[in-house]
Motif scaffolding. Structure first.
Motif, PDB file in Angstrom:
ATOM      1  N   LEU A   1     -20.544 -19.704  52.760  1.00 24.47           N
ATOM      2  CA  LEU A   1     -19.242 -19.203  53.221  1.00 24.47           C
ATOM      3  C   LEU A   1     -18.338 -20.355  53.628  1.00 24.47           C
ATOM      4  CD1 LEU A   1     -20.437 -16.143  55.312  1.00 24.47           C
ATOM      5  CD2 LEU A   1     -19.192 -16.070  53.157  1.00 24.47           C
ATOM      6  N   ARG A   2     -18.900 -21.335  54.340  1.00 21.50           N
ATOM      7  CA  ARG A   2     -18.090 -22.493  54.744  1.00 21.50           C
ATOM      8  C   ARG A   2     -17.582 -23.247  53.515  1.00 21.50           C
ATOM      9  NH1 ARG A   2     -21.972 -22.555  58.991  1.00 21.50           N
ATOM     10  NH2 ARG A   2     -23.308 -23.994  57.850  1.00 21.50           N
ATOM     11  N   PHE A   3     -18.425 -23.372  52.478  1.00 23.71           N
ATOM     12  CA  PHE A   3     -17.998 -24.037  51.248  1.00 23.71           C
ATOM     13  C   PHE A   3     -16.914 -23.224  50.549  1.00 23.71           C
ATOM     14  CE2 PHE A   3     -18.486 -24.774  46.632  1.00 23.71           C
ATOM     15  CZ  PHE A   3     -18.070 -26.103  46.610  1.00 23.71           C
ATOM     16  N   TRP A   4     -17.091 -21.909  50.491  1.00 19.77           N
ATOM     17  CA  TRP A   4     -16.078 -21.072  49.860  1.00 19.77           C
ATOM     18  C   TRP A   4     -14.730 -21.204  50.561  1.00 19.77           C
ATOM     19  CZ3 TRP A   4     -19.148 -15.857  49.026  1.00 19.77           C
ATOM     20  CH2 TRP A   4     -20.024 -16.018  47.947  1.00 19.77           C
ATOM     21  N   GLU A   5     -14.738 -21.421  51.859  1.00 21.79           N
ATOM     22  CA  GLU A   5     -13.477 -21.612  52.590  1.00 21.79           C
ATOM     23  C   GLU A   5     -12.723 -22.825  52.053  1.00 21.79           C
ATOM     24  OE1 GLU A   5     -14.089 -21.838  56.816  1.00 21.79           O
ATOM     25  OE2 GLU A   5     -15.375 -20.065  56.779  1.00 21.79           O
ATOM     26  N   THR A   6     -13.455 -23.853  51.620  1.00 13.40           N
ATOM     27  CA  THR A   6     -12.788 -25.048  51.077  1.00 13.40           C
ATOM     28  C   THR A   6     -12.277 -24.801  49.656  1.00 13.40           C
ATOM     29  OG1 THR A   6     -14.817 -26.007  50.153  1.00 13.40           O
ATOM     30  CG2 THR A   6     -14.274 -26.552  52.457  1.00 13.40           C
ATOM     31  N   GLN A   7     -12.871 -23.858  48.942  1.00 15.43           N
ATOM     32  CA  GLN A   7     -12.523 -23.614  47.545  1.00 15.43           C
ATOM     33  C   GLN A   7     -11.496 -22.502  47.353  1.00 15.43           C
ATOM     34  OE1 GLN A   7     -13.804 -25.655  45.070  1.00 15.43           O
ATOM     35  NE2 GLN A   7     -14.446 -26.749  46.909  1.00 15.43           N
ATOM     36  N   PHE A   8     -11.406 -21.593  48.314  1.00 17.86           N
ATOM     37  CA  PHE A   8     -10.500 -20.448  48.193  1.00 17.86           C
ATOM     38  C   PHE A   8      -9.524 -20.470  49.367  1.00 17.86           C
ATOM     39  CE2 PHE A   8     -14.338 -19.348  45.958  1.00 17.86           C
ATOM     40  CZ  PHE A   8     -13.874 -18.773  44.787  1.00 17.86           C
ATOM     41  N   PRO A   9      -8.258 -20.824  49.110  1.00 23.12           N
ATOM     42  CA  PRO A   9      -7.289 -20.937  50.210  1.00 23.12           C
ATOM     43  C   PRO A   9      -7.057 -19.642  50.971  1.00 23.12           C
ATOM     44  CG  PRO A   9      -6.297 -21.570  48.091  1.00 23.12           C
ATOM     45  CD  PRO A   9      -7.702 -21.143  47.818  1.00 23.12           C
ATOM     46  N   THR A  10      -7.291 -18.501  50.336  1.00 21.08           N
ATOM     47  CA  THR A  10      -7.064 -17.226  51.017  1.00 21.08           C
ATOM     48  C   THR A  10      -8.201 -16.853  51.963  1.00 21.08           C
ATOM     49  OG1 THR A  10      -7.959 -16.096  49.088  1.00 21.08           O
ATOM     50  CG2 THR A  10      -5.568 -16.263  49.235  1.00 21.08           C
ATOM     51  N   LEU A  11      -9.319 -17.537  51.856  1.00 20.42           N
ATOM     52  CA  LEU A  11     -10.458 -17.262  52.741  1.00 20.42           C
ATOM     53  C   LEU A  11     -10.374 -18.217  53.925  1.00 20.42           C
ATOM     54  CD1 LEU A  11     -13.033 -15.587  53.155  1.00 20.42           C
ATOM     55  CD2 LEU A  11     -14.283 -17.360  51.936  1.00 20.42           C
ATOM     56  N   LYS A  12      -9.608 -17.845  54.915  1.00 22.79           N
ATOM     57  CA  LYS A  12      -9.399 -18.677  56.106  1.00 22.79           C
ATOM     58  C   LYS A  12      -9.627 -17.852  57.356  1.00 22.79           C
ATOM     59  CE  LYS A  12      -8.157 -22.612  54.387  1.00 22.79           C
ATOM     60  NZ  LYS A  12      -9.210 -23.575  54.331  1.00 22.79           N
ATOM     61  N   PRO A  13     -10.838 -17.826  57.888  1.00 19.92           N
ATOM     62  CA  PRO A  13     -11.061 -17.061  59.124  1.00 19.92           C
ATOM     63  C   PRO A  13     -10.399 -17.754  60.309  1.00 19.92           C
ATOM     64  CG  PRO A  13     -13.015 -18.297  58.550  1.00 19.92           C
ATOM     65  CD  PRO A  13     -12.043 -18.485  57.413  1.00 19.92           C
ATOM     66  N   ASN A  14     -10.061 -16.954  61.305  1.00 19.86           N
ATOM     67  CA  ASN A  14      -9.553 -17.510  62.563  1.00 19.86           C
ATOM     68  C   ASN A  14     -10.690 -18.223  63.261  1.00 19.86           C
ATOM     69  OD1 ASN A  14      -6.992 -16.424  62.236  1.00 19.86           O
ATOM     70  ND2 ASN A  14      -7.553 -14.525  63.248  1.00 19.86           N
ATOM     71  N   LYS A  15     -10.343 -19.111  64.163  1.00 22.83           N
ATOM     72  CA  LYS A  15     -11.374 -19.752  64.976  1.00 22.83           C
ATOM     73  C   LYS A  15     -11.100 -19.401  66.431  1.00 22.83           C
ATOM     74  CE  LYS A  15     -12.708 -23.294  61.813  1.00 22.83           C
ATOM     75  NZ  LYS A  15     -12.974 -24.686  61.574  1.00 22.83           N
ATOM     76  N   GLY A  16     -12.153 -18.990  67.132  1.00 21.48           N
ATOM     77  CA  GLY A  16     -12.030 -18.624  68.535  1.00 21.48           C
ATOM     78  C   GLY A  16     -11.869 -19.859  69.404  1.00 21.48           C
ATOM     79  N   GLY A  17     -11.822 -19.658  70.698  1.00 27.91           N
ATOM     80  CA  GLY A  17     -11.655 -20.755  71.641  1.00 27.91           C
ATOM     81  C   GLY A  17     -12.786 -21.764  71.571  1.00 27.91           C
ATOM     82  N   THR A  18     -13.966 -21.319  71.168  1.00 31.02           N
ATOM     83  CA  THR A  18     -15.115 -22.224  71.070  1.00 31.02           C
ATOM     84  C   THR A  18     -15.237 -22.826  69.681  1.00 31.02           C
ATOM     85  OG1 THR A  18     -16.575 -20.398  70.475  1.00 31.02           O
ATOM     86  CG2 THR A  18     -16.387 -20.936  72.823  1.00 31.02           C
ATOM     87  N   GLY A  19     -14.305 -22.515  68.782  1.00 32.14           N
ATOM     88  CA  GLY A  19     -14.338 -23.053  67.438  1.00 32.14           C
ATOM     89  C   GLY A  19     -15.164 -22.222  66.472  1.00 32.14           C
ATOM     90  N   GLN A  20     -15.679 -21.098  66.930  1.00 30.42           N
ATOM     91  CA  GLN A  20     -16.497 -20.253  66.066  1.00 30.42           C
ATOM     92  C   GLN A  20     -15.611 -19.451  65.125  1.00 30.42           C
ATOM     93  OE1 GLN A  20     -19.019 -17.441  68.110  1.00 30.42           O
ATOM     94  NE2 GLN A  20     -20.573 -17.708  66.535  1.00 30.42           N
ATOM     95  N   ARG A  21     -16.036 -19.350  63.874  1.00 32.89           N
ATOM     96  CA  ARG A  21     -15.266 -18.612  62.877  1.00 32.89           C
ATOM     97  C   ARG A  21     -15.320 -17.114  63.176  1.00 32.89           C
ATOM     98  NH1 ARG A  21     -17.134 -23.109  60.498  1.00 32.89           N
ATOM     99  NH2 ARG A  21     -15.945 -24.015  58.800  1.00 32.89           N
ATOM    100  N   LEU A  22     -14.147 -16.483  63.114  1.00 37.38           N
ATOM    101  CA  LEU A  22     -14.039 -15.044  63.318  1.00 37.38           C
ATOM    102  C   LEU A  22     -13.352 -14.449  62.094  1.00 37.38           C
ATOM    103  CD1 LEU A  22     -12.922 -15.007  67.062  1.00 37.38           C
ATOM    104  CD2 LEU A  22     -15.192 -14.527  66.129  1.00 37.38           C
ATOM    105  N   TYR A  23     -14.134 -13.767  61.271  1.00 31.03           N
ATOM    106  CA  TYR A  23     -13.627 -13.168  60.040  1.00 31.03           C
ATOM    107  C   TYR A  23     -13.087 -11.777  60.328  1.00 31.03           C
ATOM    108  CZ  TYR A  23     -16.219 -16.709  57.373  1.00 31.03           C
ATOM    109  OH  TYR A  23     -16.685 -17.884  56.850  1.00 31.03           O
ATOM    110  N   ARG A  24     -11.971 -11.442  59.710  1.00 32.31           N
ATOM    111  CA  ARG A  24     -11.447 -10.089  59.763  1.00 32.31           C
ATOM    112  C   ARG A  24     -11.990  -9.310  58.572  1.00 32.31           C
ATOM    113  NH1 ARG A  24      -5.685 -12.560  60.648  1.00 32.31           N
ATOM    114  NH2 ARG A  24      -6.578 -13.655  58.911  1.00 32.31           N
ATOM    115  N   ARG A  25     -11.780  -8.027  58.569  1.00 33.86           N
ATOM    116  CA  ARG A  25     -12.309  -7.168  57.515  1.00 33.86           C
ATOM    117  C   ARG A  25     -11.857  -7.618  56.129  1.00 33.86           C
ATOM    118  NH1 ARG A  25     -14.581  -2.552  57.801  1.00 33.86           N
ATOM    119  NH2 ARG A  25     -14.844  -1.349  55.915  1.00 33.86           N
ATOM    120  N   ARG A  26     -10.578  -7.954  55.984  1.00 36.56           N
ATOM    121  CA  ARG A  26     -10.087  -8.342  54.648  1.00 36.56           C
ATOM    122  C   ARG A  26     -10.756  -9.621  54.170  1.00 36.56           C
ATOM    123  NH1 ARG A  26      -4.299 -11.224  55.477  1.00 36.56           N
ATOM    124  NH2 ARG A  26      -4.684 -11.885  57.586  1.00 36.56           N
TER     125      ARG A  26
END
Length: 164
Positions: free
Chosen positions: A41-66
């Motif tokens: 998933l982390r690699f796909w984030e680098t390859q697909f610009p539309t796959l950008k989860p938010n990051k919480g205050g601790t830096g943890q990725r938070l994915y939305r449903r879409r």
């Protein structure tokens, strides 16, 4: 199992995976739903610009449903349909995007204008209330005349919080 601990699930059309009805998902949750490792998933984030989860205050990725749905679609394209990552990226970019969210009907211009007028009125009332509060806070209390001591200091009157 109590009724509060049960999670409502919604079947997906992008495969046999079901996505729980939640606002946010951690990367481990998304990895389990998509049946891939988190590093994928982390690699796909680098390859697909539309796959950008938010990051919480601790830096943890938070994915939305879409984003979870997008990850499932990427997995389907790459693992089941045999696309390369570049090909999957092109397929996603050229796919028609839905203009309206599911279950939400577009507003007519009359309805949109009515909502805009309501919002403008609410903002106007809030602005007036804030101005009234600022005026009340800016009113100086009556001074009591006392004899000054040697060590008396001169203080400036406080600035108003909001411009009047």
């Amino acid at each position: 199992m109590s009724p509060h601990s049960a999670r409502k699930t919604v079947p997906q059309t992008t495969g046999s995976a079901e996505i729980p009805d939640r606002l946010y998902f951690r990367i481990g949750d998304v990895a389990r739903i998509c049946a891939v490792e988190p590093y994928v998933l982390r690699f796909w984030e680098t390859q697909f610009p539309t796959l950008k989860p938010n990051k919480g205050g601790t830096g943890q990725r938070l994915y939305r449903r879409r984003e979870v749905e997008l990850a499932l679609r990427i997995k389907q394209l790459v693992h089941q349909e045999g696309y390369t990552l570049a090909g999957a990226r092109q397929a996603l970019e050229s796919a028609p995007r839905p203009r309206v969210k599911q279950g939400v009907l577009p507003l007519s211009s009359e309805q949109a204008q009515k909502r805009l007028d309501t919002a403008t009125a609410v903002i106007g009332r809030a602005r007036n209330e804030l101005r009234d509060l600022a005026r009340q806070l800016a009113v100086q209390e009556p001074t009591v005349h006392r004899r000054r001591t040697r060590m008396a200091t001169f203080q400036r009157p406080p600035e108003p919080l909001l411009p009047l």
